[in-house]
Design an enzyme around this catalytic site. Structure first.
Site, mmCIF file in Angstrom:
data_model
loop_
_atom_site.group_PDB
_atom_site.id
_atom_site.type_symbol
_atom_site.label_atom_id
_atom_site.label_comp_id
_atom_site.label_asym_id
_atom_site.label_seq_id
_atom_site.Cartn_x
_atom_site.Cartn_y
_atom_site.Cartn_z
ATOM 1 N N HIS A 1 11.613 16.163 -8.125
ATOM 2 C CA HIS A 1 10.807 15.439 -7.152
ATOM 3 C C HIS A 1 9.556 16.244 -6.836
ATOM 4 C CE1 HIS A 1 14.077 12.593 -5.308
ATOM 5 N NE2 HIS A 1 13.967 12.498 -6.620
ATOM 6 N N TYR B 1 11.768 9.854 4.486
ATOM 7 C CA TYR B 1 12.097 10.247 5.853
ATOM 8 C C TYR B 1 11.435 9.231 6.776
ATOM 9 C CZ TYR B 1 13.858 14.833 4.374
ATOM 10 O OH TYR B 1 14.583 15.845 3.807
ATOM 11 N N PRO C 1 20.660 19.197 8.881
ATOM 12 C CA PRO C 1 20.325 18.891 7.484
ATOM 13 C C PRO C 1 18.949 18.279 7.270
ATOM 14 C CG PRO C 1 21.853 17.254 8.367
ATOM 15 C CD PRO C 1 21.728 18.330 9.406
#
Length: 382
Positions: free
Chosen positions: A72, A194, A286
């Site tokens: 990525h 996100y 996380p």
């Protein structure tokens, strides 16, 4: 029994340390209180920093990772129904990240250890650590293992952390958790998403080209059984929504679990012959994808120090291990805190708090300097 280095815990940190020591000619024994099937199938992280990938390649454990891992080159931030891409190589001087599940790293390292390395003892529960002796139970029989050094890679609930007298503890609990799912459906994105929304945070990740990993912010003490599949997909749809032609792909959900959000650091990470690594010494929420990568950074630092001691007899690098690791740990703790508080909606959040979050998100989207700070921390500092 005796080993130069006794390693407690056969997670990725303990197994990678054993592999690096083997390559350096230093003998070790790894003890793991769970069975092999459990160790190889417990779901954990999947985002690898550049430095983690480099460490696995350097020790000969990246063959399958290089074939199957998903490189990525950035992440996507979503807020105000808009999408913003962060180009990591452009912002970091060429660094990127890779998606490769922790379960697969463990399988690769277990196979190497059993084929080439020292003893790896499953279902061997460590019950005490003394100055130069570790006591463990296997098949109902108590056994002793002598060592020059012992490394606790046995997580927050293991015995190693408690064996450091007078340790200082720093911690923070967050007022929300993550409901995580695995789904047999191709990812709906090329890179991680996100999402910040008035409904709470959401994350779209993946484990492979055919398996998606997604998360929803939920209240603490959430019962996964209260979230049927359709409710999960509907809520993900709502939180990922943007004013563009994009669709969330749905598929069979094969696993659900709830993960609390917390930060934890214990200092120091060494006492005499005992060294801590990974979750035995520190935990991060996380959001910043730092937990696995911090554990790998710990054992890379420790392996270098042990090799220096083994070849020169000098304890200098061993003596600076804790301080060296903690500098990186606290940077990762801050970044994880930043990402968590930036993207999640607190139960008592006010409109003022939300406007502050959006202001910072716009700053990241509009400023190369702000975007570079996020990208450098996410992709992994040297």
């Amino acid at each position: 029994m005796f080993a130069t280095v006794a390693i407690v815990g056969a997670g990725p940190a303990g197994l990678l340390l054993a592999r690096m020591l083997h390559n350096a000619g230093i003998d070790s024994i790894v003890l793991e209180h769970r069975d092999r099937a459990y160790v190889e199938h417990r779901q954990r992280a999947g985002m690898l920093e550049q430095g983690t990938v480099d460490a696995l390649r350097a020790c000969g454990a990246a063959g399958r990772l290089d074939r199957e891992g998903l490189v990525h080159h950035g992440i996507e931030l979503r807020f105000d129904r808009q999408s913003h891409h962060l180009d990591f190589p452009a912002l970091t001087g060429g660094r990127s990240v890779m998606i490769y599940a922790q379960t697969e790293i463990v399988k690769d390292l277990v196979a190497l250890q059993l084929a080439e390395g020292g003893p790896l003892l499953f279902e061997a529960e460590a019950i005490s650590i003394e100055d130069d002796m570790l006591t463990f139970v296997r098949d109902g029989v108590e056994e002793k293992l002598g060592f020059d050094f012992v490394v606790g890679c046995d997580g927050f609930h293991g015995i190693s952390r408690a064996a450091i007298p007078g340790a200082r503890v720093y911690e923070r609990d967050y007022p929300y958790s993550w409901l995580g799912i695995l789904a047999d459906v191709p990812p709906s994105c090329e890179e991680l998403i996100y999402a910040h929304s008035d409904r709470g945070f959401a994350l779209h990740s993946m484990r492979s080209p055919t398996v998606s990993r997604l998360y929803l912010q939920v209240p603490n003490d959430t019962d996964p059984d209260d979230w049927p599949d359709d409710r999960i997909w509907d809520e993900l749809d709502a939180r990922f929504a943007i004013d563009a032609d994009w669709k969330l792909m749905r598929g069979p959900i094969t696993q659900k679990s709830v993960t609390p959000m917390r930060s934890f650091v214990t200092e120091p990470m060494r006492h005499g012959r005992l060294f801590l690594a990974g979750d035995a010494a520190h935990i991060v929420p996380p959001t910043g994808a730092k937990g696995l990568n911090l554990a790998i950074a710990d054992v890379v630092t420790l392996a270098r120090a042990l090799q220096h001691w083994f070849t020169t007899g000098s304890p200098d690098l061993l003596n600076t291990y804790s301080d060296a690791c903690l500098r990186r740990v606290w940077r990762a703790e801050h970044f994880s805190y930043f990402m968590t508080t930036l993207l999640h909606r607190a139960p008592d959040q006010t409109p003022f708090d939300t406007r502050l979050q959006l202001s910072q998100l716009h700053r990241i989207a509009d400023s190369r300097h702000a975007a570079a700070e996020l990208a450098e921390n996410y992709a992994g500092l040297p």
